[in-house]
Design a protein around this motif. Structure first.
Motif, short mmCIF file in Angstrom:
data_model
loop_
_atom_site.label_atom_id
_atom_site.label_comp_id
_atom_site.label_asym_id
_atom_site.label_seq_id
_atom_site.Cartn_x
_atom_site.Cartn_y
_atom_site.Cartn_z
N VAL A 93 -1.65 -40.89 -9.37
CA VAL A 93 -2.41 -41.31 -8.18
C VAL A 93 -3.81 -41.72 -8.58
N ARG A 94 -4.44 -40.91 -9.39
CA ARG A 94 -5.82 -41.18 -9.83
C ARG A 94 -5.94 -42.56 -10.45
N GLU A 95 -4.99 -42.88 -11.33
CA GLU A 95 -5.05 -44.15 -12.05
C GLU A 95 -5.04 -45.33 -11.09
N GLU A 96 -4.12 -45.34 -10.14
CA GLU A 96 -4.01 -46.46 -9.20
C GLU A 96 -5.21 -46.52 -8.27
N VAL A 97 -5.63 -45.38 -7.76
CA VAL A 97 -6.75 -45.36 -6.81
C VAL A 97 -8.03 -45.84 -7.47
N LEU A 98 -8.35 -45.32 -8.64
CA LEU A 98 -9.61 -45.67 -9.29
C LEU A 98 -9.61 -47.12 -9.76
N ASP A 168 -32.52 -38.10 -13.69
CA ASP A 168 -31.43 -37.35 -14.32
C ASP A 168 -30.19 -38.20 -14.55
N TYR A 169 -30.12 -39.38 -13.97
CA TYR A 169 -28.89 -40.16 -14.00
C TYR A 169 -29.15 -41.56 -14.56
N PRO A 170 -28.18 -42.12 -15.26
CA PRO A 170 -28.34 -43.47 -15.79
C PRO A 170 -28.24 -44.50 -14.68
N ALA A 171 -28.72 -45.71 -14.96
CA ALA A 171 -28.59 -46.80 -14.00
C ALA A 171 -27.12 -47.10 -13.75
N VAL A 172 -26.80 -47.41 -12.51
CA VAL A 172 -25.43 -47.75 -12.13
C VAL A 172 -25.24 -49.25 -12.31
N THR A 173 -24.27 -49.64 -13.11
CA THR A 173 -24.02 -51.06 -13.35
C THR A 173 -22.65 -51.51 -12.87
N ALA A 174 -21.84 -50.58 -12.38
CA ALA A 174 -20.51 -50.92 -11.85
C ALA A 174 -20.04 -49.75 -11.01
N ILE A 175 -19.04 -50.01 -10.18
CA ILE A 175 -18.43 -48.91 -9.43
C ILE A 175 -17.46 -48.20 -10.37
N ASP A 176 -17.99 -47.19 -11.07
CA ASP A 176 -17.16 -46.44 -12.01
C ASP A 176 -16.52 -45.25 -11.29
N THR A 177 -15.86 -44.40 -12.04
CA THR A 177 -15.13 -43.28 -11.43
C THR A 177 -16.02 -42.36 -10.59
N PRO A 178 -17.15 -41.84 -11.12
CA PRO A 178 -17.97 -40.95 -10.30
C PRO A 178 -18.51 -41.62 -9.04
N LEU A 179 -18.97 -42.86 -9.14
CA LEU A 179 -19.52 -43.54 -7.97
C LEU A 179 -18.42 -43.81 -6.94
N ALA A 180 -17.25 -44.24 -7.40
CA ALA A 180 -16.15 -44.52 -6.48
C ALA A 180 -15.78 -43.27 -5.68
N GLN A 206 -9.39 -32.03 -8.06
CA GLN A 206 -8.25 -32.78 -7.55
C GLN A 206 -7.97 -34.03 -8.39
N PHE A 207 -9.04 -34.65 -8.88
CA PHE A 207 -8.88 -35.89 -9.64
C PHE A 207 -8.97 -35.67 -11.15
N LYS A 208 -8.96 -34.42 -11.58
CA LYS A 208 -8.94 -34.09 -13.01
C LYS A 208 -10.12 -34.72 -13.74
N LEU A 209 -11.33 -34.57 -13.18
CA LEU A 209 -12.53 -35.15 -13.79
C LEU A 209 -13.09 -34.23 -14.87
N SER A 210 -13.84 -34.85 -15.77
CA SER A 210 -14.56 -34.06 -16.75
C SER A 210 -15.80 -33.43 -16.09
N ARG A 211 -16.42 -32.50 -16.78
CA ARG A 211 -17.65 -31.89 -16.24
C ARG A 211 -18.74 -32.93 -16.05
N ALA A 212 -18.83 -33.85 -17.01
CA ALA A 212 -19.84 -34.91 -16.91
C ALA A 212 -19.59 -35.78 -15.69
N GLU A 213 -18.35 -36.12 -15.40
CA GLU A 213 -18.03 -36.94 -14.24
C GLU A 213 -18.35 -36.20 -12.94
N VAL A 214 -18.06 -34.91 -12.90
CA VAL A 214 -18.39 -34.12 -11.71
C VAL A 214 -19.89 -34.09 -11.49
N ARG A 215 -20.65 -33.91 -12.56
CA ARG A 215 -22.11 -33.90 -12.45
C ARG A 215 -22.62 -35.24 -11.97
#
Length: 215
Positions: A93-98, A168-180, A206-215
């Motif tokens: 599910v994660r793969e298709e949704v993201l 604390d956060y890098p510039a957003v340059t695309a709709i990546d996993t955390p932003l989506a 639920q989406f099996k994210l890494s700690r970095a992605e959750v942060r």
């Protein structure tokens, strides 16, 4: 046994040619559907979705990635098959949704997910108060921002996105996993820090994210 006609084309050597040139073999009218911008299931649509219910989500990804119009019987079959989505593993599910949400038309993707009842089937505990159908314009807005002003996107999206002064956060340059997922599950809308952390942790689990992605 492929899913859609535009995805059921074969490439091979024409035995009648001596130059070894590759040709397209089309047994499902896929070339015509591709030229006409139509997304159609091969054969009996409901049978295709019952073979693999993930194809309901793949329908949305293909339609939005390639700007295709979904054929009526294919859409009706997807609506009938959508209640079976909870049977699919979360990794699939994660793969298709993201891939849909980070694609060229995430706004339409969210709208199609809403029409299929994906929110109720898969994310009832994560969507909080706002229905999935109300989130599509949020993705359109975010896509415009990250394409035109990547260094200020997190500020424009909301105070919770910027952390302490935004440093604390890098510039957003695309709709990546955390932003989506933040856009999908209301991370930017006035939640107290403790509850926000708990909510992000729940989404991450639920989406099996890494700690970095959750942060």
């Amino acid at each position: 046994r492929r899913d859609f006609t535009v995805n059921g084309l074969l490439l091979g050597v024409d035995p009648e040619r001596s130059d070894g040139r590759l040709v397209v073999a089309d047994f499902v009218n896929g070339v015509a559907d591709l030229q006409n911008g139509v997304l159609r299931a091969i054969g009996r649509p409901l049978e295709r979705f019952e073979e693999d219910h993930l194809r309901v989500l793949r329908l949305v990804r293909f339609a939005t990635r390639f700007s295709l119009t979904i054929e009526a019987q294919t859409w009706e079959a997807a609506l009938r098959a959508a209640p079976q989505l909870p049977r699919i593993s979360w990794e699939r599910v994660r793969e298709e949704v993201l891939r849909t949400l980070s694609g060229p038309d995430p706004r339409r993707g969210v709208e199609l997910f809403a029409q299929l009842g994906v929110g109720e089937q898969l994310w009832a505990g994560l969507l909080r108060d706002q229905p999935l159908s109300a989130r599509s314009e949020r993705f359109a807005h975010a896509k415009r921002l990250v394409e035109t002003e990547p260094t200020s996107s997190t500020e424009a999206l909301g105070p919770a996105a910027t952390g302490r002064g935004g440093s604390d956060y890098p510039a957003v340059t695309a709709i990546d996993t955390p932003l989506a997922l933040a856009l999908l599950f209301d991370v930017f809308h006035g939640t107290a820090s403790g509850a926000l952390r708990a909510h992000c942790t729940k989404v991450g689990a639920q989406f099996k994210l890494s700690r970095a992605e959750v942060r």
